[in-house]
Scaffold this active site. Structure first.
Site, mmCIF file in Angstrom:
data_model
loop_
_atom_site.group_PDB
_atom_site.id
_atom_site.type_symbol
_atom_site.label_atom_id
_atom_site.label_comp_id
_atom_site.label_asym_id
_atom_site.label_seq_id
_atom_site.Cartn_x
_atom_site.Cartn_y
_atom_site.Cartn_z
ATOM 1 N N CYS A 32 5.152 -3.630 3.769
ATOM 2 C CA CYS A 32 4.816 -2.662 4.818
ATOM 3 C C CYS A 32 4.349 -1.334 4.198
ATOM 4 O O CYS A 32 5.159 -0.582 3.659
ATOM 5 C CB CYS A 32 6.058 -2.458 5.694
ATOM 6 N N CYS A 35 5.971 1.828 5.501
ATOM 7 C CA CYS A 35 7.348 1.915 4.982
ATOM 8 C C CYS A 35 7.345 2.602 3.624
ATOM 9 O O CYS A 35 8.186 3.458 3.348
ATOM 10 C CB CYS A 35 7.971 0.526 4.846
#
Length: 107
Positions: A32, A35
């Site tokens: 991600c 993230c």
């Protein structure tokens, strides 16, 4: 050494739900990109506010039970827990200012 605590399915209850201070949990995964953008911001906030708020991260790939139980539907998701209760939840990458606003009542 990181200021953000790693939590797992097995440590979520004692670290997050039984904490005597607010806990901001970052649900993330290595694939991600947003993230990864959030990581340095969380590290900085954790260093600045240690002792007042616990900053934790949970790898949703390695620990699928907790995100499913906590209705985490996308990554990154940030949840603020106070006294074992979910106070607020936001999804997506946030700026430092946005995270400080989220934590304002608990700093």
């Amino acid at each position: 050494m990181t200021a953000v605590v790693e939590v797992t399915d097995s440590t979520f209850d004692p670290v997050v739900l039984r904490s005597d201070r607010p806990v901001l949990v970052d649900y993330w995964a290595d694939w991600c990109a947003p993230c990864r953008q959030l990581d340095p911001i969380l590290e900085e906030l954790a260093a600045e506010h240690s002792g007042r708020v616990t900053f934790a991260r949970l790898d949703a790939n390695a620990n699928p039970v907790t995100p499913a139980e906590r209705q985490v539907l996308g990554l990154p998701t940030l949840q603020l827990w106070v006294g074992g209760e979910l106070v607020t939840q936001v999804r997506g990458s946030k700026t430092k200012a946005q995270l400080l606003a989220l934590l304002a009542d608990h700093l």
